[in-house]
Design a protein around this motif. Structure first.
Motif, PDB file in Angstrom:
ATOM      1  N   SER A 272       0.788  -1.127   0.149  1.00 59.79           N
ATOM      2  CA  SER A 272       0.031   0.088   0.046  1.00 59.79           C
ATOM      3  C   SER A 272       0.801   1.312   0.094  1.00 59.79           C
ATOM      4  CB  SER A 272      -0.856  -0.016   1.365  1.00 59.79           C
ATOM      5  OG  SER A 272      -1.653  -1.161   1.348  1.00 59.79           O
ATOM      6  N   VAL A 273       0.283   2.179  -0.660  1.00 62.04           N
ATOM      7  CA  VAL A 273       0.967   3.620  -0.514  1.00 62.04           C
ATOM      8  C   VAL A 273       1.120   4.231   0.750  1.00 62.04           C
ATOM      9  CG1 VAL A 273       1.144   6.050  -1.525  1.00 62.04           C
ATOM     10  CG2 VAL A 273       0.679   3.869  -3.141  1.00 62.04           C
ATOM     11  N   TRP A 274      -0.185   4.051   1.387  1.00 62.72           N
ATOM     12  CA  TRP A 274      -0.274   4.796   2.591  1.00 62.72           C
ATOM     13  C   TRP A 274      -1.156   3.777   3.633  1.00 62.72           C
ATOM     14  CZ3 TRP A 274      -4.524   8.027   4.624  1.00 62.72           C
ATOM     15  CH2 TRP A 274      -5.596   8.238   3.619  1.00 62.72           C
ATOM     16  N   THR A 275      -1.219   4.345   4.760  1.00 57.89           N
ATOM     17  CA  THR A 275      -2.137   3.656   5.740  1.00 57.89           C
ATOM     18  C   THR A 275      -3.626   3.320   5.549  1.00 57.89           C
ATOM     19  OG1 THR A 275      -2.401   5.453   7.128  1.00 57.89           O
ATOM     20  CG2 THR A 275      -0.556   4.097   7.580  1.00 57.89           C
ATOM     21  N   GLY A 276      -4.103   4.261   4.787  1.00 53.72           N
ATOM     22  CA  GLY A 276      -5.642   4.241   4.501  1.00 53.72           C
ATOM     23  C   GLY A 276      -5.818   3.307   3.482  1.00 53.72           C
ATOM     24  N   GLU A 277      -4.823   3.249   2.428  1.00 51.75           N
ATOM     25  CA  GLU A 277      -5.062   2.068   1.656  1.00 51.75           C
ATOM     26  C   GLU A 277      -4.824   0.546   2.250  1.00 51.75           C
ATOM     27  OE1 GLU A 277      -3.286   0.473  -2.889  1.00 51.75           O
ATOM     28  OE2 GLU A 277      -2.027   2.189  -1.663  1.00 51.75           O
ATOM     29  N   ALA A 278      -3.790   0.398   3.015  1.00 52.34           N
ATOM     30  CA  ALA A 278      -3.666  -0.692   3.829  1.00 52.34           C
ATOM     31  C   ALA A 278      -5.103  -1.131   4.633  1.00 52.34           C
ATOM     32  CB  ALA A 278      -2.669  -0.533   4.820  1.00 52.34           C
ATOM     33  N   LEU A 279      -5.607  -0.307   5.237  1.00 54.37           N
ATOM     34  CA  LEU A 279      -6.952  -0.532   5.994  1.00 54.37           C
ATOM     35  C   LEU A 279      -8.091  -1.049   4.813  1.00 54.37           C
ATOM     36  CD1 LEU A 279      -8.279  -0.236   8.820  1.00 54.37           C
ATOM     37  CD2 LEU A 279      -9.515   1.731   7.594  1.00 54.37           C
ATOM     38  N   GLY A 280      -8.134  -0.110   3.603  1.00 54.97           N
ATOM     39  CA  GLY A 280      -9.087  -0.407   2.677  1.00 54.97           C
ATOM     40  C   GLY A 280      -8.690  -2.001   2.139  1.00 54.97           C
ATOM     41  N   LYS A 281      -7.437  -2.344   2.163  1.00 54.61           N
ATOM     42  CA  LYS A 281      -7.243  -3.538   1.525  1.00 54.61           C
ATOM     43  C   LYS A 281      -7.428  -4.695   2.439  1.00 54.61           C
ATOM     44  CE  LYS A 281      -3.797  -2.270  -2.150  1.00 54.61           C
ATOM     45  NZ  LYS A 281      -2.357  -2.385  -2.383  1.00 54.61           N
ATOM     46  N   GLU A 282      -7.901  -4.257   3.528  1.00 58.84           N
ATOM     47  CA  GLU A 282      -8.116  -5.085   4.806  1.00 58.84           C
ATOM     48  C   GLU A 282      -6.891  -6.020   5.262  1.00 58.84           C
ATOM     49  OE1 GLU A 282     -12.671  -6.755   4.349  1.00 58.84           O
ATOM     50  OE2 GLU A 282     -11.734  -7.145   2.497  1.00 58.84           O
ATOM     51  N   ARG A 283      -5.891  -5.141   5.243  1.00 57.96           N
ATOM     52  CA  ARG A 283      -4.626  -6.037   5.794  1.00 57.96           C
ATOM     53  C   ARG A 283      -4.456  -5.524   6.970  1.00 57.96           C
ATOM     54  NH1 ARG A 283      -0.936  -7.640   2.040  1.00 57.96           N
ATOM     55  NH2 ARG A 283      -0.104  -8.874   4.000  1.00 57.96           N
ATOM     56  N   VAL A 284      -4.962  -4.463   7.734  1.00 55.84           N
ATOM     57  CA  VAL A 284      -4.775  -3.982   8.932  1.00 55.84           C
ATOM     58  C   VAL A 284      -6.029  -3.516   9.720  1.00 55.84           C
ATOM     59  CG1 VAL A 284      -2.558  -3.181   8.564  1.00 55.84           C
ATOM     60  CG2 VAL A 284      -4.434  -1.529   8.295  1.00 55.84           C
ATOM     61  N   LEU A 297     -11.535   6.429   1.722  1.00 55.37           N
ATOM     62  CA  LEU A 297     -12.247   5.169   1.975  1.00 55.37           C
ATOM     63  C   LEU A 297     -13.486   4.924   1.509  1.00 55.37           C
ATOM     64  CD1 LEU A 297     -10.913   4.539   5.739  1.00 55.37           C
ATOM     65  CD2 LEU A 297     -10.065   3.455   3.785  1.00 55.37           C
ATOM     66  N   ASP A 298     -14.383   5.934   1.705  1.00 56.78           N
ATOM     67  CA  ASP A 298     -15.487   5.852   0.849  1.00 56.78           C
ATOM     68  C   ASP A 298     -15.595   5.918  -0.278  1.00 56.78           C
ATOM     69  OD1 ASP A 298     -16.529   6.388   3.551  1.00 56.78           O
ATOM     70  OD2 ASP A 298     -17.074   8.312   3.369  1.00 56.78           O
ATOM     71  N   GLU A 299     -14.922   6.261  -1.056  1.00 57.92           N
ATOM     72  CA  GLU A 299     -14.525   6.395  -2.659  1.00 57.92           C
ATOM     73  C   GLU A 299     -14.065   5.223  -3.016  1.00 57.92           C
ATOM     74  OE1 GLU A 299     -12.822  10.051  -3.853  1.00 57.92           O
ATOM     75  OE2 GLU A 299     -14.441  11.224  -3.013  1.00 57.92           O
ATOM     76  N   GLU A 300     -12.802   4.764  -2.413  1.00 63.21           N
ATOM     77  CA  GLU A 300     -12.090   3.512  -3.076  1.00 63.21           C
ATOM     78  C   GLU A 300     -12.431   2.371  -2.726  1.00 63.21           C
ATOM     79  OE1 GLU A 300      -9.836   4.139  -5.524  1.00 63.21           O
ATOM     80  OE2 GLU A 300     -10.175   6.208  -5.183  1.00 63.21           O
ATOM     81  N   PHE A 301     -12.869   2.238  -1.258  1.00 60.22           N
ATOM     82  CA  PHE A 301     -13.238   0.883  -0.683  1.00 60.22           C
ATOM     83  C   PHE A 301     -14.566   0.976  -0.127  1.00 60.22           C
ATOM     84  CE2 PHE A 301      -8.651   1.367  -0.563  1.00 60.22           C
ATOM     85  CZ  PHE A 301      -8.377   0.513  -1.369  1.00 60.22           C
ATOM     86  N   PRO A 302     -15.774   1.258  -0.893  1.00 59.98           N
ATOM     87  CA  PRO A 302     -17.039   1.235  -0.262  1.00 59.98           C
ATOM     88  C   PRO A 302     -17.696   0.513   0.495  1.00 59.98           C
ATOM     89  CG  PRO A 302     -17.189   1.311  -2.651  1.00 59.98           C
ATOM     90  CD  PRO A 302     -15.514   1.349  -2.351  1.00 59.98           C
ATOM     91  N   SER A 303     -17.205  -0.788   0.270  1.00 57.19           N
ATOM     92  CA  SER A 303     -17.703  -2.287   0.818  1.00 57.19           C
ATOM     93  C   SER A 303     -16.930  -2.626   2.256  1.00 57.19           C
ATOM     94  CB  SER A 303     -17.528  -3.232   0.003  1.00 57.19           C
ATOM     95  OG  SER A 303     -15.935  -3.647  -0.149  1.00 57.19           O
ATOM     96  N   VAL A 304     -16.123  -1.670   2.356  1.00 64.49           N
ATOM     97  CA  VAL A 304     -15.216  -1.629   4.063  1.00 64.49           C
ATOM     98  C   VAL A 304     -16.202  -1.047   4.912  1.00 64.49           C
ATOM     99  CG1 VAL A 304     -13.394  -1.145   5.111  1.00 64.49           C
ATOM    100  CG2 VAL A 304     -13.121  -2.209   2.824  1.00 64.49           C
ATOM    101  N   GLU A 305     -16.361  -1.614   5.819  1.00 63.88           N
ATOM    102  CA  GLU A 305     -17.192  -1.107   7.047  1.00 63.88           C
ATOM    103  C   GLU A 305     -16.015  -0.640   8.214  1.00 63.88           C
ATOM    104  OE1 GLU A 305     -20.738  -2.681   8.760  1.00 63.88           O
ATOM    105  OE2 GLU A 305     -21.212  -3.663   6.886  1.00 63.88           O
ATOM    106  N   TYR A 306     -16.031   0.780   8.507  1.00 63.34           N
ATOM    107  CA  TYR A 306     -15.112   1.052   9.673  1.00 63.34           C
ATOM    108  C   TYR A 306     -15.663   2.025  10.537  1.00 63.34           C
ATOM    109  CZ  TYR A 306     -14.870   5.205   6.450  1.00 63.34           C
ATOM    110  OH  TYR A 306     -15.203   6.417   5.825  1.00 63.34           O
ATOM    111  N   GLY A 307     -15.129   2.246  11.908  1.00 64.33           N
ATOM    112  CA  GLY A 307     -15.377   2.965  12.761  1.00 64.33           C
ATOM    113  C   GLY A 307     -14.347   4.052  13.014  1.00 64.33           C
TER     114      GLY A 307
END
Length: 437
Positions: A272-284, A297-307
């Motif tokens: 991942s390029v940055w931490t946001g992408e790592a979360l979106g890819k469900e690696r962290v 996250l809303d635009e690139e990973f809309p299916s990921v639920e986060y808090g």
């Protein structure tokens, strides 16, 4: 040409005028305004308009378009000001060069970290201080006091805050559920943070490895833990750093210890390029970021639920870091009164409300907080952090300090040096910079 015309016309009438001279008289007289010349009001008004230039960094196509619309509407409301935007792709370098030259903009965006250097070089016009007050009462009392303090240097406010964010914990609900870990809450602490990171890392995943948290060797992300442990960067002595305290060692051991124990990972290690992408890819399972991560996250990973949750509480309480932008008036501007008119328009409730449609930061006006939280309840933690945030603003020249500490943190992860050495490097370089300020 006018002198020639007068000489010809002053000849005695009885002298002969050649055909060439007569042609010249006719030609010049056609250019001479007659008493019956009509000046249309619109032409005169346009000629008298004050030209303002607003230096702005490049954003998204949508935010750039909105900025142009807002200035067009301002121009339509005015009878004497014509404002335009100067888009600067290499913003920090270009705008500083422009401010010091003859083509200085009238207004400009200023990042909180860049403010001290611009003030030191006398490139910004102070707006409020012990001997002046250029701000309206309605605007002044509606700005978050923490932001006003952050953009104040030596008791002078140099710009009007436009937007800000604080760092929070953004967590992946699915990975927390798989690991059977309770979601983070407002009162969680370092122990709960570490436990969540460990359990997520150790939870089974048949496709790829997951880690509890993405933590890069970045002093801006470690800084909250320093203050949570009761430490600080600077002592009361203006020439002495305080980074190498026992609190500093506790905070750094905790932060980098998550890596050494295998519960944290650098974002690049997940592809991942940055931490946001790592979360979106469900690696962290967790990241520490500002509100800019939400739209991504809303635009690139809309299916990921986060808090969203505050950063964990340390032994000495809460802390986070505040980032922000403001709009300033150039000290070189020849139209500062008109620039202030535009500045107050851009800081109005209506404009800030509309700007947030395209911005990924929070508006600086307190009256908009409830509206923003109603539109997106996730923003509550970012707002709450302003009460205990440390502004991301360091003394002039401290980019070298930041680079040295970040590099040293990475060396710890590579098992080249110890955490004590990181703090020593930070103290030595910081002390040197403070002595030579």
């Amino acid at each position: 040409m006018i002198l020639l015309r007068l000489k010809v016309l002053m000849r005695p009438f009885y002298l002969t005028i050649s055909a060439v001279e007569m042609s010249l008289i006719v030609l010049l007289s056609s250019c001479w305004p007659s008493p019956t010349t009509i000046w249309w009001p619109g032409q005169r008004q346009e000629a008298e308009k004050v030209q303002l230039q607003f230096a702005h960094w490049q954003g998204t196509d949508e935010s750039n378009a909105l900025a142009e619309i807002l200035l067009d509407e301002f121009n339509q409301q005015q009878t004497r000001i014509d404002a335009t935007i100067k888009w600067l792709p290499d913003y920090e370098r270009t705008v500083q060069s422009m401010l010091a030259g003859e083509d200085s903009p009238d207004l400009l965006l200023v990042d909180l970290f860049s403010l001290p250097e611009l003030v030191e070089q006398n490139l910004l016009e102070p707006l409020q201080g012990s001997e002046l007050d250029m701000l309206s009462q309605a605007l002044r009392i509606d700005l978050f006091p923490e932001l006003v303090a952050a953009f104040t240097v030596d008791e002078y406010l140099y710009c009007i805050p436009r937007e800000f964010t604080t760092l929070v914990t953004i967590y992946h609900k699915g990975l927390f559920d798989v690991a059977a870990v309770p979601y983070p809450h407002s009162d969680w602490n370092w122990a709960a943070f570490q436990s969540a990171a460990r359990q997520i890392t150790e939870s089974p995943n048949e496709y790829y490895s997951t880690f509890g948290v993405a933590l890069n060797p970045d002093i801006s992300r470690w800084l909250p833990f320093l203050y949570q442990a009761g430490g600080t960067l600077f002592t009361q002595d203006p020439q002495r750093m305080a980074i190498d305290s026992s609190a500093g060692l506790t905070a750094l051991d905790f932060y980098l210890g998550l890596h050494l124990e295998g519960y944290a990972v650098v974002s690049e290690e997940t592809g991942s390029v940055w931490t946001g992408e790592a979360l979106g890819k469900e690696r962290v399972g967790m990241i520490i970021e500002g509100s800019w991560a939400l739209s991504y996250l809303d635009e690139e990973f809309p299916s990921v639920e986060y808090g969203i949750a505050p950063l964990p509480r340390g032994g000495s309480g809460r802390s986070t870091v505040l980032f922000g932008h403001c709009i300033a008036i150039s000290a070189q501007s020849q139209n500062q009164r008109e620039a202030l008119t535009l500045l107050e328009y851009l800081s109005s409730v209506d404009v800030q409300t509309r700007w947030q449609v395209e911005s990924n930061l929070l508006p600086a006006r307190m009256s908009l907080q409830r509206q923003m939280e109603q539109l997106d309840p996730r923003l509550a933690s970012f707002y709450a952090g302003a009460d205990y945030a440390v502004p991301w603003r360091l003394p002039i020249g401290f980019e070298r300090f930041v680079d040295a500490v970040n590099t040293s943190m990475k060396q710890v992860l590579d098992a080249e040096i110890t955490t004590e050495e990181v703090l020593r490097v930070g103290r030595v370089i910081g002390d040197d910079l403070l002595r030579n300020e």
